[in-house]
Scaffold this motif. Sequence first.
Motif, mmCIF file in Angstrom:
data_model
loop_
_atom_site.group_PDB
_atom_site.id
_atom_site.type_symbol
_atom_site.label_atom_id
_atom_site.label_comp_id
_atom_site.label_asym_id
_atom_site.label_seq_id
_atom_site.Cartn_x
_atom_site.Cartn_y
_atom_site.Cartn_z
ATOM 1 N N PHE A 32 0.850 -1.195 -0.033
ATOM 2 C CA PHE A 32 0.252 -0.075 -0.080
ATOM 3 C C PHE A 32 0.749 1.250 0.043
ATOM 4 N N HIS A 33 0.959 2.016 -0.898
ATOM 5 C CA HIS A 33 1.744 3.122 -1.264
ATOM 6 C C HIS A 33 0.818 4.664 -1.601
ATOM 7 N N ILE A 34 1.206 5.563 -0.907
ATOM 8 C CA ILE A 34 0.839 6.849 -1.199
ATOM 9 C C ILE A 34 2.201 7.763 -1.489
ATOM 10 N N ASN A 35 1.944 8.300 -2.905
ATOM 11 C CA ASN A 35 3.117 9.202 -3.551
ATOM 12 C C ASN A 35 2.502 10.426 -3.668
ATOM 13 N N TRP A 57 10.855 16.577 2.114
ATOM 14 C CA TRP A 57 10.526 15.228 2.078
ATOM 15 C C TRP A 57 9.957 14.659 3.408
ATOM 16 N N VAL A 58 8.839 14.131 3.346
ATOM 17 C CA VAL A 58 8.358 13.370 4.520
ATOM 18 C C VAL A 58 7.947 11.940 3.901
ATOM 19 N N ALA A 59 8.430 11.019 5.030
ATOM 20 C CA ALA A 59 8.362 9.511 4.606
ATOM 21 C C ALA A 59 7.493 9.231 5.711
ATOM 22 N N LYS A 84 3.656 2.431 2.710
ATOM 23 C CA LYS A 84 4.843 3.526 2.499
ATOM 24 C C LYS A 84 3.725 4.759 2.136
ATOM 25 N N VAL A 85 4.081 5.866 2.726
ATOM 26 C CA VAL A 85 3.627 7.277 2.344
ATOM 27 C C VAL A 85 4.807 8.104 2.149
#
Length: 762
Positions: A16-19, A190-192, A151-152
């Motif tokens: 599950f990824h949000i970019n 950059w926010v991870a 990951k976001v």
Amino acid sequence: MWCFGACFMNIDIYSFHINSTVTSRYAVTVITSRVANRLNESKEVHFQVKIPKNAFISKFRMTMEGKTYDGVVKKKEEAQRQYSQAVSRGESAGMVSSVGRTLEEFKTSVTVAAFSKVTFELTYEELLIRRLGKYQLLINAQPMQPVADFKVDVHIKEGPDISLLEVKGGLNTNELAKAVTTTRSGNEVWVAFYPTREQQTKCEGCAESGLNGDLIITYDVERLNPSGELQIADGYFVHYFSPTNVQRIPKNVVFIIDRSGSMYGRKMQQTRLAMLKILGDLTSDDTFGLITFDSQVDVWKPELLQGTEKNLEQAKNFVKQIRDRGATDINEAVLKGVEMIKRHPREGSASILILLTDGDPTAGETNIMRIQANVKEAIGGKFPLYCLGFGFDVNFDFLEKMALENNGLARRIYEDSDADLQLQGFYEEVATPLLTNVQLSYTGVGNLTQTRFSHYYNGSEIVVCGQITDNSLETFQAEVIAVSKSNEVKYEDSVSVKDLAGLPEHENIQRLWAYLTVKQRLEKEVTLKGEEKEAAKKEALDLSLKYKFVTPLTSMVVTKPHEEDTQVAHKPKEGEQSHGHHHRVQALPQLPPYGSGASFTSSGDYVRFLVASSHQPKPLCYDVPVATKLSLLSDPSSEFSMNGELKLYGGKGFKEIAIHYKTDHLLTLNTSEIRYSDGQNHVKFVWGQQPTNVSLILKNDEVDVTMGTVRVVFLLHKEDGDVFLWPAVHQLPKGVSLQGILEGHVIRCFFVSCPPILQTVL
């Protein structure tokens, strides 16, 4: 995103990824979910995500068994055929619905073969709006099961340096703090957010079902050039204008407050709380006025008063005494506010009119088109009107048009515990005017977005986009003319087209221009008529189709594999009920012979509502969101209407029912008391008390009410520790056209469960 009944161990969201990439305030967010069916049989897998209301979906695709299925954006009318066919077959349609203040929900499903995988990918785009000195990027994540690869990633790149940065929200609690990393360098951030599987189950608000919350990133940029920030790319430009070194302009503000019967209880209490705080924020060089209205309009003081300590204290005492009563004369109230402001012109000041109401006009002039025309003529473009619609009963389309026609905007105030803070928050946005009559102009350009603005407020930002039509243009010139506190001011800027166009951070300006143009043309179209209206609508439609935006004029058609049903995604309007775009309709089996009937059963976040009647041989079953207010019955010809508010948390009926009759008669029933008002007299009863001089027959567990030609008996039910109301219609007028859920029905109360395959979600 979550799975419904398919959320078992063998249906696995393994990635599950949000970019989200923000380039000069324009955000493009991609949500990618990869799901595997671990079973040896096919299973239906659901994809469900929440996106910001301000955003346009621009892409959706499913990939499975080596094939990709893309959603296609079409003109809404062209997609209607697929939509209607899907509904008639009992298939889900309308994949986007409103889910509260800031989010919309997109959902779809697909059958996945045994031991197979499917990838869902959704892209949406939005321009981040500066409010109270900050931009806000909202990301919602709720896979509703722990995900191994979660990951976001957010990358923000601006022209000027980042001056402020904050990461907060339900996904940034103490338990998840270690999962968030932030890197900041000059004009980039950059926010991870990479939570482990264990962290996804132990955070606040999390459980075995995994994460469910928001990641909110707020930021601002340095503003060194008072003329603003210019960017150029691929023949398009954008101008961000937000000067800070400007003296505030004293304001003349009139608050028009609805005190009609429907404002009873918490609405009125929260309005009083908000007004007390707002009055406390006025300064001595501001002037203000207060108007309250129901069927009668009352002006606190005939003149606008200075915001002195003494005047404000008297105003607060007045606000504390405001009580609900009567009907709703919006026309006379707003015209009175316009008159007050016009009667006290003040050089070097900015005038603002703020209307707060929760209902339709029911007294005085009730034709909404005539009200809009009256208000527009009276204001004459001199100052803005802001309309705040309290709750979901309000006619939001009416308020929106009236506000837009008068250089303002409409905003919904949600009936939550923080409604007073919502009111204060809106007021803070317009509390500090810095410039009026703002006009922006440029050389060698065309196809401009809005270039005239009545007010510029502290903490906001004016954004203008356009197309550079002069291909030989070497120097791009921008000019802003406005009126400040003391005099007319001019801002000028001149930049090299070649130098600006060569910078790397200026991507997506063309899409930003298209996005902003569509938004503004849709707003403009609301206020226009005839050929101008059609022209604005056509321009918005053409751009929506060209840039593949799902807007109120377009729909996305998703054709599923394996000859499954077709789905159609519409963008809901603010005025529509939450959950208002998802329908699943099939025929009910015939019920036992109860005659006509209706019932509620509780189901999660919905209450199930079953209606049957003599002229409807097969009953209809509705799943209605809890806390929804329903129009139960109305007869416009006799000015009779009945509305009900459902109980929360598993309730089986109504917590409150209100009957309006003609201008002033209001009867409100809840499970503890009954209130009646005729506009002058106000009477309150408890269940079982015998009233006098009021046409009610009241017993311990029922009240018999006759108003006009309609007779309704309200039953007070007590079952399994729950107490709730139920209306039973005993008499209806003949030969009139009734409206509402109970129209034409003689209702008796009984409880049955709808077959699980059958439901209509309103």
